[in-house]
Scaffold this motif. Structure first.
Motif, PDB file in Angstrom:
ATOM      1  N   VAL A 111       0.770  -1.312  -0.006  1.00 26.64           N
ATOM      2  CA  VAL A 111      -0.009  -0.121   0.132  1.00 26.64           C
ATOM      3  C   VAL A 111       0.817   1.195   0.058  1.00 26.64           C
ATOM      4  O   VAL A 111       0.734   2.283  -0.894  1.00 26.64           O
ATOM      5  CB  VAL A 111      -0.993   0.102   1.323  1.00 26.64           C
ATOM      6  N   SER A 112       1.809   1.307   0.877  1.00 23.21           N
ATOM      7  CA  SER A 112       2.689   2.422   1.133  1.00 23.21           C
ATOM      8  C   SER A 112       3.628   2.600  -0.183  1.00 23.21           C
ATOM      9  O   SER A 112       3.762   3.642  -0.566  1.00 23.21           O
ATOM     10  CB  SER A 112       3.253   2.571   2.186  1.00 23.21           C
ATOM     11  N   GLY A 113       4.188   1.393  -0.609  1.00 23.45           N
ATOM     12  CA  GLY A 113       4.923   1.483  -1.914  1.00 23.45           C
ATOM     13  C   GLY A 113       4.292   2.369  -3.264  1.00 23.45           C
ATOM     14  O   GLY A 113       4.677   3.013  -3.771  1.00 23.45           O
ATOM     15  N   LEU A 114       3.030   1.760  -3.316  1.00 22.26           N
ATOM     16  CA  LEU A 114       2.264   1.851  -4.440  1.00 22.26           C
ATOM     17  C   LEU A 114       1.875   3.484  -4.303  1.00 22.26           C
ATOM     18  O   LEU A 114       1.935   4.472  -5.302  1.00 22.26           O
ATOM     19  CB  LEU A 114       1.075   1.357  -4.424  1.00 22.26           C
ATOM     20  N   ALA A 115       1.574   4.006  -3.032  1.00 26.12           N
ATOM     21  CA  ALA A 115       1.255   5.316  -2.712  1.00 26.12           C
ATOM     22  C   ALA A 115       2.370   6.192  -3.052  1.00 26.12           C
ATOM     23  O   ALA A 115       2.109   7.408  -3.465  1.00 26.12           O
ATOM     24  CB  ALA A 115       0.650   5.532  -1.280  1.00 26.12           C
ATOM     25  N   THR A 116       3.490   5.816  -2.652  1.00 20.90           N
ATOM     26  CA  THR A 116       4.776   6.571  -2.794  1.00 20.90           C
ATOM     27  C   THR A 116       5.055   6.546  -4.316  1.00 20.90           C
ATOM     28  O   THR A 116       5.366   7.818  -4.943  1.00 20.90           O
ATOM     29  CB  THR A 116       5.850   5.909  -2.023  1.00 20.90           C
ATOM     30  N   LEU A 117       4.891   5.462  -4.947  1.00 16.80           N
ATOM     31  CA  LEU A 117       5.154   5.600  -6.540  1.00 16.80           C
ATOM     32  C   LEU A 117       4.130   6.667  -7.128  1.00 16.80           C
ATOM     33  O   LEU A 117       4.417   7.374  -8.125  1.00 16.80           O
ATOM     34  CB  LEU A 117       4.938   4.285  -7.149  1.00 16.80           C
ATOM     35  N   PHE A 118       2.807   6.599  -6.957  1.00 14.11           N
ATOM     36  CA  PHE A 118       2.024   7.405  -7.479  1.00 14.11           C
ATOM     37  C   PHE A 118       2.222   8.919  -7.074  1.00 14.11           C
ATOM     38  O   PHE A 118       2.197   9.558  -8.075  1.00 14.11           O
ATOM     39  CB  PHE A 118       0.317   7.129  -7.294  1.00 14.11           C
ATOM     40  N   SER A 119       2.398   9.114  -5.553  1.00 19.38           N
ATOM     41  CA  SER A 119       2.935  10.384  -5.352  1.00 19.38           C
ATOM     42  C   SER A 119       4.059  11.086  -6.013  1.00 19.38           C
ATOM     43  O   SER A 119       4.364  12.185  -6.322  1.00 19.38           O
ATOM     44  CB  SER A 119       3.159  10.736  -3.729  1.00 19.38           C
ATOM     45  N   LEU A 120       4.918  10.197  -6.389  1.00 18.60           N
ATOM     46  CA  LEU A 120       6.206  10.387  -7.281  1.00 18.60           C
ATOM     47  C   LEU A 120       5.851  10.941  -8.665  1.00 18.60           C
ATOM     48  O   LEU A 120       6.373  12.017  -9.108  1.00 18.60           O
ATOM     49  CB  LEU A 120       7.216   9.194  -6.913  1.00 18.60           C
ATOM     50  N   LEU A 121       5.189  10.112  -9.221  1.00 15.34           N
ATOM     51  CA  LEU A 121       4.680  10.414 -10.683  1.00 15.34           C
ATOM     52  C   LEU A 121       4.030  12.071 -10.678  1.00 15.34           C
ATOM     53  O   LEU A 121       4.337  12.723 -11.620  1.00 15.34           O
ATOM     54  CB  LEU A 121       3.823   9.370 -11.174  1.00 15.34           C
ATOM     55  N   ILE A 122       3.238  11.900  -9.740  1.00 18.13           N
ATOM     56  CA  ILE A 122       2.429  13.596  -9.717  1.00 18.13           C
ATOM     57  C   ILE A 122       3.190  14.455  -9.165  1.00 18.13           C
ATOM     58  O   ILE A 122       3.209  15.564  -9.533  1.00 18.13           O
ATOM     59  CB  ILE A 122       1.119  13.137  -8.955  1.00 18.13           C
ATOM     60  N   GLY A 123       3.912  14.230  -8.059  1.00 18.61           N
ATOM     61  CA  GLY A 123       4.651  15.218  -7.278  1.00 18.61           C
ATOM     62  C   GLY A 123       5.838  15.772  -7.942  1.00 18.61           C
ATOM     63  O   GLY A 123       5.973  17.045  -8.260  1.00 18.61           O
ATOM     64  N   LEU A 124       6.552  14.617  -8.687  1.00 19.61           N
ATOM     65  CA  LEU A 124       7.861  14.863  -9.370  1.00 19.61           C
ATOM     66  C   LEU A 124       7.517  15.724 -10.442  1.00 19.61           C
ATOM     67  O   LEU A 124       8.247  16.787 -10.958  1.00 19.61           O
ATOM     68  CB  LEU A 124       8.729  13.998  -9.595  1.00 19.61           C
ATOM     69  N   GLY A 125       6.402  15.271 -11.220  1.00 13.71           N
ATOM     70  CA  GLY A 125       6.000  15.815 -12.629  1.00 13.71           C
ATOM     71  C   GLY A 125       5.677  17.234 -12.382  1.00 13.71           C
ATOM     72  O   GLY A 125       5.881  18.407 -13.008  1.00 13.71           O
TER      73      GLY A 125
END
Length: 232
Positions: free
Chosen positions: A32-46
């Motif tokens: 759960v936390s790994g996927l949430a971090t991945l999605f936040s990285l895609l949105i937040g970094l972009g």
């Protein structure tokens, strides 16, 4: 002190015996936390890169909103996500409430401002003329953006660590949208709260130690990558 020692012994017993429930809770926490971090990285970094490299009216207000979101209380996120996916809510038809998907959504919302805020600061902290130098060498804007992200990779790794740390350790939103259902939505933090409320302090301490060990292990790997990439 005696309780803590009992917790250490219990943690060792749970780990060495490969307790199925503990393994299930630990793996779900990672997923759960790994996927949430991945999605936040895609949105937040972009999003952070676009904001950092673009001048537009209201930019300071937007950055202030992002920075405010870095301290967003998880229970507030849990409340709004619950309302959104409640059976009578706008997204109620998706039937996400009390599912791992709901926890991922809530944790993504929590982590995204953290990743985005650090990303904005990292890109903006690069030398002001670096962008012009890259463009002068014939790079396209897309190539320039990629090179700037690579140049800021060390603080951006810190953004990943901060985002993951913010969601793996949160409990309020996970309980509100996940319901702490055994074998389905129970993660390490919610299990720790439940065992504490039952007075099972040895088990709660054991789960806390496992959570701390998990956080340390993930951050150690990311820190090793970060320090290896550090300029000499």
């Amino acid at each position: 002190m005696e309780l803590f020692l009992e917790g250490l012994i219990k943690a060792w017993q749970l780990l060495t015996s490969l307790d199925s429930e503990v393994l299930s809770v630990t793996l779900l926490s990672l997923k759960v936390s790994g996927l949430a971090t991945l999605f936040s990285l895609l949105i937040g970094l972009g999003g952070g890169t676009v904001v950092a490299l673009t001048d537009f009216p209201g930019k300071r207000i937007l950055v202030s909103v992002v920075n405010t979101g870095m301290g967003l209380p998880p229970v507030v996120v849990g409340l709004f996500v619950t309302i959104l996916i409640w059976r009578n809510g706008p997204l109620g038809y998706l039937e996400l409430l009390y599912t791992p998907g709901a926890i991922i959504i809530a944790q993504t919302i929590i982590a995204t401002p953290i990743v985005m805020g650090i990303s904005i600061a990292s890109i903006q902290n690069l030398p002001a003329n670096l962008r012009l130098q890259i463009l002068a060498l014939g790079a396209s804007r897309l190539q320039m953006t990629w090179l700037l992200v690579k140049e800021a990779k060390l603080p951006l790794l810190a953004a990943v660590m901060a985002g993951f740390g913010g969601v793996i350790s949160e409990v309020g939103a996970s309980i509100m949208v996940g319901g702490n259902i055994k074998g389905y939505t129970r993660v390490l933090t919610t299990a720790t709260v439940m065992e504490t409320s039952r007075g099972n302090f040895d088990v709660a301490i054991a789960l806390s130690i496992i959570l701390l060990g998990l956080c340390f292990g993930i951050n150690y790997v990311l820190t090793a990558v970060q320090q290896r990439q550090r300029p000499r």
